[in-house]
Design a protein around this motif. Structure first.
Motif, PDB file in Angstrom:
ATOM      1  N   ASP A  51      37.830  60.809  13.947  1.00 29.29           N
ATOM      2  CA  ASP A  51      38.085  62.145  14.482  1.00 29.29           C
ATOM      3  C   ASP A  51      38.462  62.088  15.960  1.00 29.29           C
ATOM      4  O   ASP A  51      39.366  62.789  16.416  1.00 29.29           O
ATOM      5  CB  ASP A  51      36.844  63.036  14.322  1.00 29.29           C
ATOM      6  N   ALA A  52      37.764  61.248  16.700  1.00 33.72           N
ATOM      7  CA  ALA A  52      37.942  61.217  18.158  1.00 33.72           C
ATOM      8  C   ALA A  52      39.156  60.412  18.587  1.00 33.72           C
ATOM      9  O   ALA A  52      39.845  60.787  19.547  1.00 33.72           O
ATOM     10  CB  ALA A  52      36.679  60.642  18.821  1.00 33.72           C
ATOM     11  N   GLY A 182      47.585  69.918  11.059  1.00 32.98           N
ATOM     12  CA  GLY A 182      46.634  69.023  11.708  1.00 32.98           C
ATOM     13  C   GLY A 182      47.297  68.139  12.743  1.00 32.98           C
ATOM     14  O   GLY A 182      46.759  67.924  13.840  1.00 32.98           O
ATOM     15  N   HIS A 183      48.476  67.621  12.429  1.00 34.39           N
ATOM     16  CA  HIS A 183      49.186  66.761  13.374  1.00 34.39           C
ATOM     17  C   HIS A 183      49.677  67.553  14.580  1.00 34.39           C
ATOM     18  O   HIS A 183      49.698  67.039  15.704  1.00 34.39           O
ATOM     19  CB  HIS A 183      50.349  66.071  12.670  1.00 34.39           C
ATOM     20  N   SER A 190      46.647  66.085  22.593  1.00 39.30           N
ATOM     21  CA  SER A 190      47.035  64.868  23.310  1.00 39.30           C
ATOM     22  C   SER A 190      47.871  65.190  24.540  1.00 39.30           C
ATOM     23  O   SER A 190      47.805  64.485  25.552  1.00 39.30           O
ATOM     24  CB  SER A 190      47.829  63.937  22.384  1.00 39.30           C
ATOM     25  N   ALA A 191      48.650  66.271  24.454  1.00 38.68           N
ATOM     26  CA  ALA A 191      49.486  66.685  25.578  1.00 38.68           C
ATOM     27  C   ALA A 191      48.708  67.505  26.604  1.00 38.68           C
ATOM     28  O   ALA A 191      49.248  67.851  27.666  1.00 38.68           O
ATOM     29  CB  ALA A 191      50.684  67.488  25.077  1.00 38.68           C
ATOM     30  N   GLY A 192      47.451  67.833  26.293  1.00 36.19           N
ATOM     31  CA  GLY A 192      46.645  68.636  27.205  1.00 36.19           C
ATOM     32  C   GLY A 192      47.110  70.079  27.279  1.00 36.19           C
ATOM     33  O   GLY A 192      46.953  70.738  28.312  1.00 36.19           O
ATOM     34  N   TYR A 198      52.376  74.769  23.991  1.00 37.19           N
ATOM     35  CA  TYR A 198      53.249  73.739  23.435  1.00 37.19           C
ATOM     36  C   TYR A 198      54.415  74.378  22.683  1.00 37.19           C
ATOM     37  O   TYR A 198      55.574  73.962  22.823  1.00 37.19           O
ATOM     38  CB  TYR A 198      52.445  72.844  22.501  1.00 37.19           C
ATOM     39  N   TYR A 199      54.118  75.413  21.894  1.00 31.29           N
ATOM     40  CA  TYR A 199      55.141  76.094  21.101  1.00 31.29           C
ATOM     41  C   TYR A 199      56.170  76.767  22.009  1.00 31.29           C
ATOM     42  O   TYR A 199      57.386  76.636  21.799  1.00 31.29           O
ATOM     43  CB  TYR A 199      54.472  77.122  20.194  1.00 31.29           C
TER      44      TYR A 199
END
Length: 257
Positions: A51-52, A182-183, A190-192, A198-199
């Motif tokens: 998970d991490a 999920g991805h 990951s991009a913070g 992000y969208y």
């Protein structure tokens, strides 16, 4: 415990659930086993690490460090990394709540419940989707879920020859939807960035490309019609509508006989 040389010489594996190894866990493995360690604790730590950190960073050495033992200590309880991944995969399927088969609840509601739970599982544990495609996934928790799904599909009124097709239509859709979701969630983290940030950045970047600008502009009405102020709200509406479309399709096929 199986020696490293023995592992290397063994033929290709099938499944931990078919090789008589799944039930051997516990803390009593005979003399020499590490104290305070058992298969359940190892599996829990594996799920935590996956998970991490994801599949790419997972290793037996990393797991041993998490447990504060040596890598060879882990091999007292599992023969291979693949065995452990299969155990972790089935463990998270144990998180799924299953509707009561004898409750008399409408099959549509139970199908919605099972589909929603499976989607949430795929989003919560993004590593589940690639492992589900790698292993047979026939552990006890996974089989309990599968059997309950089959029970619900049998109650739809579909003829036997159509039941597996209906099951595939619903749960392969959920698998694909949950995997992509999920991805995306993982990529944003990951991009913070939040999913909405992000969208917006992605759509803005695409809209600035001359070859895509006209398409983005023509899609504005469609995006507005989707409804929802956030990515999660839009996605929830898409999932609900798609699932209802599949349920309506099952009802139509039942009427056709």
């Amino acid at each position: 415990m199986v020696r490293a040389a023995d592992r290397a010489e063994r033929p290709a594996r099938t499944s931990v659930w078919l090789e008589g190894k799944a039930a051997r866990g516990g803390s009593a493995r005979g003399g020499g086993q590490p104290s305070g360690l058992d298969r359940g604790r190892i599996t829990e730590a594996t799920v935590r690490l996956l998970d991490a950190e994801g599949m790419a960073k997972f290793s037996m050495r990393r797991l041993a460090a998490e447990l504060n033992v040596t890598a060879m200590s882990v091999y007292w309880y599992v023969d291979t990394k693949d065995d452990l991944l299969e155990l972790a995969l089935d463990a998270v399927f144990g998180e799924l709540e299953l509707p009561d088969a004898e409750s008399g609840e409408d099959w549509r509601d139970q199908l919605r419940f099972l589909a929603g739970g499976y989607r949430a599982l795929l989003v919560r544990h993004p590593w589940v989707s690639p492992l589900s495609g790698t292993f047979l996934n026939i552990g006890p928790h996974s089989m309990a879920f599968s059997l309950r799904v089959h029970e619900v599909i049998r109650r739809t009124g579909l003829p036997p020859h159509g039941q597996m097709g209906a099951l595939s239509a619903v749960f392969q859709f959920v698998y694909g939807f949950g995997t992509i979701e999920g991805h995306f969630v993982q990529r944003c983290a990951s991009a913070g960035m939040s999913q909405d940030e992000y969208y917006r950045q992605a759509m803005s970047t695409i809209g600035e490309q001359p070859q895509f600008a006209a398409h983005v502009a023509s899609s504005a009405d469609l995006l507005e019609a989707r409804g929802g102020d956030t990515v999660e709200e839009m996605r929830e509406r898409d999932f609900t509508f798609a699932l209802e479309t599949l349920i309506a399709g099952i009802e139509t096929m039942v009427q056709r006989g």
